[in-house]
Design an enzyme around this catalytic site. Structure first.
Site, mmCIF file in Angstrom:
data_model
loop_
_atom_site.group_PDB
_atom_site.id
_atom_site.type_symbol
_atom_site.label_atom_id
_atom_site.label_comp_id
_atom_site.label_asym_id
_atom_site.label_seq_id
_atom_site.Cartn_x
_atom_site.Cartn_y
_atom_site.Cartn_z
ATOM 1 N N GLU A 251 -1.290 -4.923 -9.154
ATOM 2 C CA GLU A 251 -1.036 -4.011 -8.042
ATOM 3 C C GLU A 251 -1.588 -4.652 -6.785
ATOM 4 O O GLU A 251 -2.396 -5.588 -6.864
ATOM 5 C CB GLU A 251 -1.684 -2.636 -8.290
ATOM 6 C CG GLU A 251 -3.214 -2.643 -8.388
ATOM 7 C CD GLU A 251 -3.921 -2.579 -7.044
ATOM 8 O OE1 GLU A 251 -3.356 -2.047 -6.070
ATOM 9 O OE2 GLU A 251 -5.057 -3.092 -6.947
ATOM 10 N N HIS B 282 -3.424 1.268 -4.932
ATOM 11 C CA HIS B 282 -3.742 1.846 -3.630
ATOM 12 C C HIS B 282 -2.723 2.942 -3.308
ATOM 13 O O HIS B 282 -1.867 2.796 -2.444
ATOM 14 C CB HIS B 282 -3.713 0.768 -2.552
ATOM 15 C CG HIS B 282 -4.747 -0.286 -2.708
ATOM 16 N ND1 HIS B 282 -4.676 -1.272 -3.673
ATOM 17 C CD2 HIS B 282 -5.893 -0.527 -2.017
ATOM 18 C CE1 HIS B 282 -5.735 -2.068 -3.565
ATOM 19 N NE2 HIS B 282 -6.482 -1.637 -2.569
ATOM 20 N N SER C 112 -9.340 -2.350 -6.466
ATOM 21 C CA SER C 112 -9.132 -3.226 -5.317
ATOM 22 C C SER C 112 -10.008 -4.470 -5.461
ATOM 23 O O SER C 112 -9.904 -5.172 -6.466
ATOM 24 C CB SER C 112 -9.404 -2.471 -4.010
ATOM 25 O OG SER C 112 -8.901 -3.172 -2.898
#
Length: 305
Positions: A207, A276, A109
């Protein structure tokens, strides 16, 4: 390429929060997972601090990162969570300290900015994988995701195929190269900085979470105009969770992905459970991978020695 040393029973991992405040309850629930693997866990002194939307001031978050890389009793560093804030400290990091004290560094992230900065400044291989407060401490953390930590204890080649999730060819081909990337929005924020993502001859992983198709479209367009897709050897499309459009008048995510990748004339596969999501297939960044659309596989060299 600088490969970190593997973990062994009795080693200590350090936990830091270089971005937003982690969920401390989930973080503490995650500690037994590592203890069951024979590891000791040391929590950074500043992990529980808060400074607005940050886990402490820039100086406090930077201190934990520096101290744990420098500490010879810490054998690996795993981030408690993501959120926002790692880019704020990137140009204050002592990269010589990291280069001289290479060790496992794990997260995803917002940690993407640190993955890119550390790799491009030091050559150190890092790991894109689930974190304590965000994933490991939750009841939904699954066995497939748990098993991904085994790669830290022995060098092993990883193979992602359709036994893990269905994969979809967007552009055909086969290519090998260093795997780079991570969270799409963080990759975009690197453009024009000293830590701009280098994709030349590399396999680019993307992503994200909570971004509607129009936002993903704008991110991909910026990377396209910056030449990042033209430079890349191939593209690994990870998980884009919570990406459904909130308005009726919208392209779908698949339409956006096909617009940018269908005519790229290099391998592009989507459907990877990297990001995620659960299960979460954790991978090293900086090692060599091979992406093949004929076999619908991604093979990856070990991230430890």
């Amino acid at each position: 390429m600088l490969i970190p040393k593997r973990l062994k029973k009795g080693d200590t991992i350090g936990v830091i929060a270089p971005a937003s405040p982690p969920n401390l309850d989930n973080m503490n629930k995650a500690i037994p997972f590592f203890e069951q693997k024979g590891l000791h866990v040391k929590i950074g002194p500043n992990v529980s601090r808060t400074y607005g939307h940050l886990a402490g001031t820039d100086e406090e978050r930077l201190k934990d990162l520096h101290d744990f890389f420098q500490d010879p009793t810490i054998d690996g560093i795993i981030c408690a969570g993501g959120g926002y804030g790692t880019a704020r400290i990137a140009d204050y990091i002592d990269y010589d300290l990291i280069r001289n004290n290479p060790k496992i560094f794990w997260g995803y992230s917002d940690i993407t900015f640190l993955h890119t900065a550390i790799r491009q400044q030091t050559g150190l291989t890092t790991f894109h994988g689930p974190m304590l407060g965000s994933d490991i401490g939750k009841e939904t953390f699954d066995d497939q995701s748990r098993a991904m930590f085994d790669q830290l204890f022995s060098p092993q080649n990883l193979t992602y195929d359709e036994s893990f999730s269905p994969l979809h060819m967007i552009s055909k081909g086969e290519a090998s190269g260093e795997i780079v990337g991570g969270n799409l929005s963080l990759l975009v924020t690197s453009i024009g900085t000293s830590f701009e993502i280098d994709t030349k001859g590399k396999l680019l992983l993307i992503e994200d979470i909570g971004e509607e198709p129009y936002r993903i479209d704008s991110f991909l367009n910026q990377l396209r105009q910056a030449g990042k897709f033209e430079d890349a050897a191939g593209v690994i499309v990870g998980d884009f969770s919570e990406s459904d459009p909130k308005k009726e008048a919208s392209l779908s995510l698949d339409e956006v992905l096909h617009f940018y990748f269908a005519n790229l004339n290099k391998p592009v596969l989507s459907g990877f459970k990297i990001g995620h999501c659960l299960p979460h297939f954790a991978i090293p960044l900086g090692t060599k991978g091979t992406l093949s659309t004929p076999s619908k596989t991604l093979t990856i060299e070990p991230g430890v020695y």
